[in-house]
Design a protein around this motif. Structure first.
Motif, PDB file in Angstrom:
ATOM      1  N   GLY A  32      -7.768 -19.011   7.362  1.00 29.55           N
ATOM      2  CA  GLY A  32      -6.539 -18.727   6.629  1.00 29.55           C
ATOM      3  C   GLY A  32      -6.683 -19.123   5.174  1.00 29.55           C
ATOM      4  N   ASP A  33      -5.895 -18.530   4.305  1.00 36.84           N
ATOM      5  CA  ASP A  33      -5.938 -18.869   2.881  1.00 36.84           C
ATOM      6  C   ASP A  33      -5.280 -20.217   2.600  1.00 36.84           C
ATOM      7  OD1 ASP A  33      -7.197 -16.486   2.573  1.00 36.84           O
ATOM      8  OD2 ASP A  33      -5.614 -15.506   1.403  1.00 36.84           O
ATOM      9  N   HIS A  34      -4.326 -20.627   3.431  1.00 36.71           N
ATOM     10  CA  HIS A  34      -3.685 -21.942   3.308  1.00 36.71           C
ATOM     11  C   HIS A  34      -4.411 -22.863   4.285  1.00 36.71           C
ATOM     12  CE1 HIS A  34      -0.991 -25.094   2.561  1.00 36.71           C
ATOM     13  NE2 HIS A  34       0.182 -24.476   2.687  1.00 36.71           N
ATOM     14  N   ARG A  35      -5.576 -23.343   3.879  1.00 38.11           N
ATOM     15  CA  ARG A  35      -6.483 -24.027   4.785  1.00 38.11           C
ATOM     16  C   ARG A  35      -5.881 -25.251   5.475  1.00 38.11           C
ATOM     17  NH1 ARG A  35     -11.527 -21.774   3.025  1.00 38.11           N
ATOM     18  NH2 ARG A  35     -10.944 -19.570   3.186  1.00 38.11           N
ATOM     19  N   SER A  36      -5.002 -25.976   4.793  1.00 40.23           N
ATOM     20  CA  SER A  36      -4.411 -27.177   5.391  1.00 40.23           C
ATOM     21  C   SER A  36      -3.269 -26.827   6.348  1.00 40.23           C
ATOM     22  CB  SER A  36      -3.891 -28.116   4.296  1.00 40.23           C
ATOM     23  OG  SER A  36      -2.843 -27.500   3.557  1.00 40.23           O
ATOM     24  N   ASN A  37      -2.917 -25.549   6.436  1.00 40.25           N
ATOM     25  CA  ASN A  37      -1.809 -25.113   7.291  1.00 40.25           C
ATOM     26  C   ASN A  37      -2.228 -23.933   8.169  1.00 40.25           C
ATOM     27  OD1 ASN A  37       0.890 -25.136   8.252  1.00 40.25           O
ATOM     28  ND2 ASN A  37       1.470 -23.541   6.794  1.00 40.25           N
ATOM     29  N   SER A  38      -3.503 -23.872   8.497  1.00 36.94           N
ATOM     30  CA  SER A  38      -4.006 -22.733   9.256  1.00 36.94           C
ATOM     31  C   SER A  38      -4.863 -23.180  10.432  1.00 36.94           C
ATOM     32  CB  SER A  38      -4.836 -21.817   8.347  1.00 36.94           C
ATOM     33  OG  SER A  38      -5.442 -20.782   9.079  1.00 36.94           O
ATOM     34  N   ARG A  39      -4.538 -22.670  11.600  1.00 38.79           N
ATOM     35  CA  ARG A  39      -5.393 -22.849  12.776  1.00 38.79           C
ATOM     36  C   ARG A  39      -6.271 -21.610  12.863  1.00 38.79           C
ATOM     37  NH1 ARG A  39      -4.605 -26.654  16.370  1.00 38.79           N
ATOM     38  NH2 ARG A  39      -5.418 -25.339  18.056  1.00 38.79           N
ATOM     39  N   ASP A  40      -7.546 -21.802  12.586  1.00 36.63           N
ATOM     40  CA  ASP A  40      -8.440 -20.649  12.525  1.00 36.63           C
ATOM     41  C   ASP A  40      -9.736 -20.946  13.258  1.00 36.63           C
ATOM     42  OD1 ASP A  40      -9.791 -22.280  10.559  1.00 36.63           O
ATOM     43  OD2 ASP A  40      -8.415 -21.480   9.038  1.00 36.63           O
ATOM     44  N   SER A  41     -10.801 -20.300  12.865  1.00 41.05           N
ATOM     45  CA  SER A  41     -12.071 -20.468  13.579  1.00 41.05           C
ATOM     46  C   SER A  41     -12.514 -21.923  13.655  1.00 41.05           C
ATOM     47  CB  SER A  41     -13.167 -19.631  12.904  1.00 41.05           C
ATOM     48  OG  SER A  41     -12.957 -18.251  13.119  1.00 41.05           O
ATOM     49  N   ARG A  42     -12.190 -22.712  12.648  1.00 37.96           N
ATOM     50  CA  ARG A  42     -12.590 -24.116  12.630  1.00 37.96           C
ATOM     51  C   ARG A  42     -12.010 -24.905  13.802  1.00 37.96           C
ATOM     52  NH1 ARG A  42     -10.009 -25.779   7.180  1.00 37.96           N
ATOM     53  NH2 ARG A  42      -8.441 -24.373   8.086  1.00 37.96           N
ATOM     54  N   ASP A  43     -10.784 -24.525  14.230  1.00 37.37           N
ATOM     55  CA  ASP A  43     -10.091 -25.251  15.295  1.00 37.37           C
ATOM     56  C   ASP A  43     -10.590 -24.877  16.685  1.00 37.37           C
ATOM     57  OD1 ASP A  43      -7.677 -26.691  13.830  1.00 37.37           O
ATOM     58  OD2 ASP A  43      -7.836 -24.682  12.973  1.00 37.37           O
ATOM     59  N   HIS A  44     -11.486 -23.922  16.767  1.00 35.77           N
ATOM     60  CA  HIS A  44     -11.955 -23.457  18.073  1.00 35.77           C
ATOM     61  C   HIS A  44     -13.472 -23.580  18.210  1.00 35.77           C
ATOM     62  CE1 HIS A  44      -7.949 -21.876  18.987  1.00 35.77           C
ATOM     63  NE2 HIS A  44      -7.927 -21.458  17.726  1.00 35.77           N
ATOM     64  N   LEU A  45     -14.055 -24.441  17.405  1.00 39.22           N
ATOM     65  CA  LEU A  45     -15.502 -24.620  17.456  1.00 39.22           C
ATOM     66  C   LEU A  45     -15.971 -25.086  18.829  1.00 39.22           C
ATOM     67  CD1 LEU A  45     -16.180 -26.197  13.954  1.00 39.22           C
ATOM     68  CD2 LEU A  45     -17.199 -24.094  14.854  1.00 39.22           C
ATOM     69  N   GLY A  46     -15.172 -25.906  19.507  1.00 42.52           N
ATOM     70  CA  GLY A  46     -15.559 -26.413  20.818  1.00 42.52           C
ATOM     71  C   GLY A  46     -15.128 -25.541  21.975  1.00 42.52           C
ATOM     72  N   ASP A  47     -14.445 -24.430  21.693  1.00 51.27           N
ATOM     73  CA  ASP A  47     -13.977 -23.531  22.750  1.00 51.27           C
ATOM     74  C   ASP A  47     -15.045 -22.501  23.089  1.00 51.27           C
ATOM     75  OD1 ASP A  47     -11.637 -24.913  22.491  1.00 51.27           O
ATOM     76  OD2 ASP A  47     -10.575 -23.319  21.403  1.00 51.27           O
ATOM     77  N   PRO A  48     -14.919 -21.839  24.232  1.00 48.22           N
ATOM     78  CA  PRO A  48     -15.835 -20.743  24.533  1.00 48.22           C
ATOM     79  C   PRO A  48     -15.796 -19.697  23.418  1.00 48.22           C
ATOM     80  CG  PRO A  48     -14.562 -21.335  26.473  1.00 48.22           C
ATOM     81  CD  PRO A  48     -13.973 -22.108  25.323  1.00 48.22           C
ATOM     82  N   GLY A  49     -16.948 -19.331  22.948  1.00 51.31           N
ATOM     83  CA  GLY A  49     -16.989 -18.391  21.831  1.00 51.31           C
ATOM     84  C   GLY A  49     -17.111 -19.076  20.493  1.00 51.31           C
ATOM     85  N   GLY A  50     -16.866 -20.394  20.454  1.00 53.32           N
ATOM     86  CA  GLY A  50     -17.056 -21.155  19.224  1.00 53.32           C
ATOM     87  C   GLY A  50     -16.191 -20.740  18.060  1.00 53.32           C
ATOM     88  N   GLY A  51     -15.017 -20.160  18.340  1.00 50.47           N
ATOM     89  CA  GLY A  51     -14.114 -19.763  17.261  1.00 50.47           C
ATOM     90  C   GLY A  51     -14.426 -18.407  16.669  1.00 50.47           C
ATOM     91  N   MET A  52     -15.423 -17.728  17.199  1.00 52.64           N
ATOM     92  CA  MET A  52     -15.780 -16.401  16.678  1.00 52.64           C
ATOM     93  C   MET A  52     -14.862 -15.325  17.265  1.00 52.64           C
ATOM     94  SD  MET A  52     -18.269 -17.484  14.866  1.00 52.64           S
ATOM     95  CE  MET A  52     -19.337 -18.929  14.839  1.00 52.64           C
ATOM     96  N   VAL A  53     -14.504 -14.354  16.454  1.00 53.13           N
ATOM     97  CA  VAL A  53     -13.635 -13.259  16.888  1.00 53.13           C
ATOM     98  C   VAL A  53     -14.478 -12.001  17.081  1.00 53.13           C
ATOM     99  CG1 VAL A  53     -11.685 -11.794  16.274  1.00 53.13           C
ATOM    100  CG2 VAL A  53     -11.664 -14.231  15.657  1.00 53.13           C
ATOM    101  N   PRO A  54     -14.505 -11.427  18.276  1.00 52.90           N
ATOM    102  CA  PRO A  54     -15.258 -10.187  18.475  1.00 52.90           C
ATOM    103  C   PRO A  54     -14.712  -9.067  17.592  1.00 52.90           C
ATOM    104  CG  PRO A  54     -14.708 -11.208  20.582  1.00 52.90           C
ATOM    105  CD  PRO A  54     -13.930 -11.942  19.530  1.00 52.90           C
ATOM    106  N   VAL A  55     -15.611  -8.316  17.011  1.00 50.42           N
ATOM    107  CA  VAL A  55     -15.199  -7.218  16.136  1.00 50.42           C
ATOM    108  C   VAL A  55     -14.319  -6.221  16.879  1.00 50.42           C
ATOM    109  CG1 VAL A  55     -16.036  -5.246  14.800  1.00 50.42           C
ATOM    110  CG2 VAL A  55     -17.179  -7.458  14.599  1.00 50.42           C
ATOM    111  N   ASP A  56     -14.611  -5.996  18.174  1.00 49.08           N
ATOM    112  CA  ASP A  56     -13.813  -5.016  18.907  1.00 49.08           C
ATOM    113  C   ASP A  56     -12.406  -5.508  19.239  1.00 49.08           C
ATOM    114  OD1 ASP A  56     -14.320  -6.836  20.942  1.00 49.08           O
ATOM    115  OD2 ASP A  56     -15.608  -5.499  22.097  1.00 49.08           O
ATOM    116  N   LYS A  57     -12.073  -6.764  18.865  1.00 52.56           N
ATOM    117  CA  LYS A  57     -10.717  -7.279  19.031  1.00 52.56           C
ATOM    118  C   LYS A  57      -9.892  -7.125  17.749  1.00 52.56           C
ATOM    119  CE  LYS A  57     -10.568  -9.109  23.259  1.00 52.56           C
ATOM    120  NZ  LYS A  57      -9.506  -8.802  24.253  1.00 52.56           N
ATOM    121  N   VAL A  58     -10.506  -6.610  16.705  1.00 52.96           N
ATOM    122  CA  VAL A  58      -9.782  -6.424  15.441  1.00 52.96           C
ATOM    123  C   VAL A  58      -8.864  -5.209  15.567  1.00 52.96           C
ATOM    124  CG1 VAL A  58     -10.009  -5.875  12.989  1.00 52.96           C
ATOM    125  CG2 VAL A  58     -11.589  -7.490  14.065  1.00 52.96           C
ATOM    126  N   ILE A  59      -7.585  -5.399  15.276  1.00 52.03           N
ATOM    127  CA  ILE A  59      -6.587  -4.329  15.358  1.00 52.03           C
ATOM    128  C   ILE A  59      -6.632  -3.454  14.118  1.00 52.03           C
ATOM    129  CG2 ILE A  59      -4.106  -3.849  15.464  1.00 52.03           C
ATOM    130  CD1 ILE A  59      -3.840  -6.489  17.063  1.00 52.03           C
TER     131      ILE A  59
END
Length: 302
Positions: free
Chosen positions: A204-231
């Motif tokens: 997110g552009d508001h880094r201190s107020n955004s839950r993004d890839s960084r918050d999912h590093l320990g989750d399955p997928g490591g916070g990466m978003v599959p391209v085919d999930k992009v709307i």
């Protein structure tokens, strides 16, 4: 004179019997069908046409939002200052359908199922269908799995934070993120990741107020978003009117080399996979422009 008067009377009488007088052509006959209870045939026909027109417009709007452009309302501040709370963005759903892929710097809306959120539990299919139709028209909250973020790394990129200057690096090149929220650091969480092929690293552009890839590093997928999930790609702010604007591409990633970009020859120049540690562009090296480049009605999460 008498002859003319009699002729006029005969004309009127004839018109009244054969129904050819212009005024009578548009008069409602007592035998006109009644389309709705208590409504004359002409009025009923008008209401019917209005209903058909409304139905046609609704179908057209659904087709448009499902296949071309869909409105999403921003409910949080995770993309400030680029997107404000209450903005309705218009998402271009054909941006990546003809051989193109998301690029560094793009603001994208994606389905976070399996990457940012777990698979949703089952719901009433009828309720889900009605809700989906209303959300597609921007009249209801979207699915809990929709998010909007900025692409920082594409498949094959090595994304690191932070360098000595506190900036994010992509493939060894520091990124000047002028779109960040005033006073925010690029990241308070250090990371050093390689983006797998077919996925994206988003923030997110508001880094201190955004839950993004960084918050999912320990989750399955490591916070990466599959391209085919992009709307789609957020290309315009459509509402409120005072905020109407196109989202211009950022130049922050112009100096980043990566997959598909022209590379210098020689050892360590192959970026076919992730760049290896130490494969940084030396000062003075010639550079080739790289990287082509948050719910409320129809909204997305931050």
């Amino acid at each position: 004179m008498d002859t003319e008067a009699r002729q006029t009377e005969r004309d009127r009488s004839s018109a009244s019997h054969d129904g050819t007088e212009e005024g009578s052509r548009f008069a409602c006959s007592p035998r006109s069908p009644r389309w709705l209870p208590g409504v004359s045939g002409l009025s009923g026909l008008s209401w019917g046409r209005v209903g058909l027109l409304g139905l046609a417009c609704g179908v057209f709007a659904l087709l448009l939002s499902n296949f071309v452009v869909q409105p999403f309302l921003i409910p949080s501040g995770s993309m400030e200052p680029t997107l404000q709370v209450g903005d309705r963005v218009l998402v271009n759903k054909v941006a990546y359908r003809f051989g193109t892929a998301p690029e560094r710097g793009d603001v994208v809306v994606f389905d976070g199922t399996g990457s940012f959120v777990q698979e949703p539990t089952g719901e009433n299919p009828v309720t889900g269908l009605l809700h989906g139709a209303a959300a597609a028209l921007g009249l209801a909250e979207p699915a809990e799995t929709d998010f909007v973020k900025r692409v920082v790394g594409v498949g094959g990129d090595r994304v690191v934070c932070c360098d000595k200057g506190g900036r994010v690096e992509v493939n060894g090149r520091a990124v000047d993120e002028r779109y960040l929220y005033a006073g925010d650091a690029p990241s308070s969480v250090p990371f050093d990741i390689v983006v797998p092929r077919g996925t994206l690293w988003v923030m997110g552009d508001h880094r201190s107020n955004s839950r993004d890839s960084r918050d999912h590093l320990g989750d399955p997928g490591g916070g990466m978003v599959p391209v085919d999930k992009v709307i789609g790609r957020a290309d315009w702010i459509g509402w409120p009117l005072g905020r109407w604007a196109a989202l211009e591409p950022t130049e922050a990633f112009q100096g980043v080399r990566g997959p598909g970009d022209a590379e210098p020859t020689g050892a360590g120049a192959d970026y076919g996979d992730a760049a290896a540690p130490g494969d940084e562009a030396a000062p003075g090296d010639e550079e080739t422009p790289g990287g082509m480049e948050t719910p409320v009605p129809g909204g997305v999460h931050g």
